[in-house]
Design an enzyme around this catalytic site. Sequence first.
Site, PDB file in Angstrom:
ATOM      1  N   HIS A  26      10.784   4.888  -4.989  1.00 59.57           N
ATOM      2  CA  HIS A  26      10.191   5.474  -3.372  1.00 59.57           C
ATOM      3  C   HIS A  26       8.597   3.459  -3.239  1.00 59.57           C
ATOM      4  O   HIS A  26       9.162   3.476  -1.963  1.00 59.57           O
ATOM      5  CB  HIS A  26       9.104   6.618  -3.871  1.00 59.57           C
ATOM      6  CG  HIS A  26       7.700   6.878  -2.203  1.00 59.57           C
ATOM      7  ND1 HIS A  26       8.490   7.789  -2.004  1.00 59.57           N
ATOM      8  CD2 HIS A  26       7.068   5.924  -1.869  1.00 59.57           C
ATOM      9  CE1 HIS A  26       6.998   7.604  -0.933  1.00 59.57           C
ATOM     10  NE2 HIS A  26       6.311   6.355  -0.919  1.00 59.57           N
ATOM     11  N   GLU A  27       8.321   3.365  -4.609  1.00 62.87           N
ATOM     12  CA  GLU A  27       7.515   1.917  -4.311  1.00 62.87           C
ATOM     13  C   GLU A  27       8.460   0.656  -3.620  1.00 62.87           C
ATOM     14  O   GLU A  27       8.549  -0.173  -2.911  1.00 62.87           O
ATOM     15  CB  GLU A  27       6.472   2.392  -5.851  1.00 62.87           C
ATOM     16  CG  GLU A  27       5.750   2.856  -5.758  1.00 62.87           C
ATOM     17  CD  GLU A  27       5.157   3.613  -4.510  1.00 62.87           C
ATOM     18  OE1 GLU A  27       4.539   3.202  -3.585  1.00 62.87           O
ATOM     19  OE2 GLU A  27       4.505   4.866  -4.439  1.00 62.87           O
ATOM     20  N   HIS A  31       9.334   0.492  -0.395  1.00 61.28           N
ATOM     21  CA  HIS A  31       8.082   0.231   0.523  1.00 61.28           C
ATOM     22  C   HIS A  31       8.308  -1.298   0.787  1.00 61.28           C
ATOM     23  O   HIS A  31       8.651  -2.078   1.528  1.00 61.28           O
ATOM     24  CB  HIS A  31       7.410   0.246  -0.447  1.00 61.28           C
ATOM     25  CG  HIS A  31       6.605   1.738   0.128  1.00 61.28           C
ATOM     26  ND1 HIS A  31       6.328   2.371   1.703  1.00 61.28           N
ATOM     27  CD2 HIS A  31       5.701   2.408  -0.179  1.00 61.28           C
ATOM     28  CE1 HIS A  31       5.532   3.335   1.931  1.00 61.28           C
ATOM     29  NE2 HIS A  31       5.815   3.847   0.995  1.00 61.28           N
ATOM     30  N   GLN A  39       1.727  -1.795   1.405  1.00 58.17           N
ATOM     31  CA  GLN A  39       0.595  -0.543   2.020  1.00 58.17           C
ATOM     32  C   GLN A  39      -0.632  -0.916   2.324  1.00 58.17           C
ATOM     33  O   GLN A  39      -1.696  -0.405   2.752  1.00 58.17           O
ATOM     34  CB  GLN A  39       0.974   1.139   0.882  1.00 58.17           C
ATOM     35  CG  GLN A  39       2.336   1.859   1.001  1.00 58.17           C
ATOM     36  CD  GLN A  39       3.053   2.592  -0.064  1.00 58.17           C
ATOM     37  OE1 GLN A  39       2.342   2.875  -1.359  1.00 58.17           O
ATOM     38  NE2 GLN A  39       1.469   3.650   0.546  1.00 58.17           N
ATOM     39  N   GLY A  79       1.647   6.444  -6.948  1.00 58.29           N
ATOM     40  CA  GLY A  79       1.879   5.091  -6.757  1.00 58.29           C
ATOM     41  C   GLY A  79       1.407   4.594  -5.150  1.00 58.29           C
ATOM     42  O   GLY A  79       1.486   4.630  -4.488  1.00 58.29           O
ATOM     43  N   CYS A 119       4.049  10.350   1.135  1.00 60.51           N
ATOM     44  CA  CYS A 119       3.158   8.724   1.027  1.00 60.51           C
ATOM     45  C   CYS A 119       1.461   9.104   1.315  1.00 60.51           C
ATOM     46  O   CYS A 119       1.326   9.431   2.745  1.00 60.51           O
ATOM     47  CB  CYS A 119       4.192   7.999   1.710  1.00 60.51           C
ATOM     48  SG  CYS A 119       4.142   5.959   1.563  1.00 60.51           S
ATOM     49  N   LEU A 120       1.156   7.964   0.815  1.00 66.14           N
ATOM     50  CA  LEU A 120      -0.669   7.709   1.230  1.00 66.14           C
ATOM     51  C   LEU A 120      -0.104   6.767   2.855  1.00 66.14           C
ATOM     52  O   LEU A 120      -1.226   6.949   3.756  1.00 66.14           O
ATOM     53  CB  LEU A 120      -0.766   6.697   0.450  1.00 66.14           C
ATOM     54  CG  LEU A 120      -1.022   6.996  -0.980  1.00 66.14           C
ATOM     55  CD1 LEU A 120      -1.991   6.042  -2.484  1.00 66.14           C
ATOM     56  CD2 LEU A 120      -2.488   8.625  -1.015  1.00 66.14           C
TER      57      LEU A 120
END
Length: 155
Positions: free
Chosen positions: A132-133, A136, A51, A46, A90-91
């Site tokens: 999670h997204e 963000h 991000q 995701g 997480c990226l």
Amino acid sequence: MAIREIVKVGNDVLKRKSRRVEKIDNEALELIKDLKDTLYAGTGVGLAAPQIGILKRAFIIDLRDGSEPIILLNPKITKKIGHYEDIEGCLSYPGYEGIVERPRKVMITGMNEKGKIVQYEAQGLMARAMCHETDHLDGILYMDKAKKVYKVEQE
């Protein structure tokens, strides 16, 4: 339309609340394309617009399990059922993982890339990714909710 640099923890943009996407126009379509290109250039499941440095309420999720990717603009979680703890990464925070409690199942609504209002019912990893997204987009990182965060070995 490009692979964008992923914003890392420590950058203030990750702690800010994103603005709504008001319409599907060239700017929105370019954002969606950049999210896709950037996600598929890496290994995550995701990616949210903050991000890649854009404070818009948009994300893409692709569990890479053969199912269709989900692109959602202006997502809103309308129902949460149950809870469980599991590992998240997480990226924007490479090299670390954490134990985070999330709902087992969620209902979420938003707008797809064609401007149509859509609703999803998700469970397990998809529900976790949607939470999670969505976090963000509200300036919340998984480590803000984690019971434990730890360093992992990089391959």
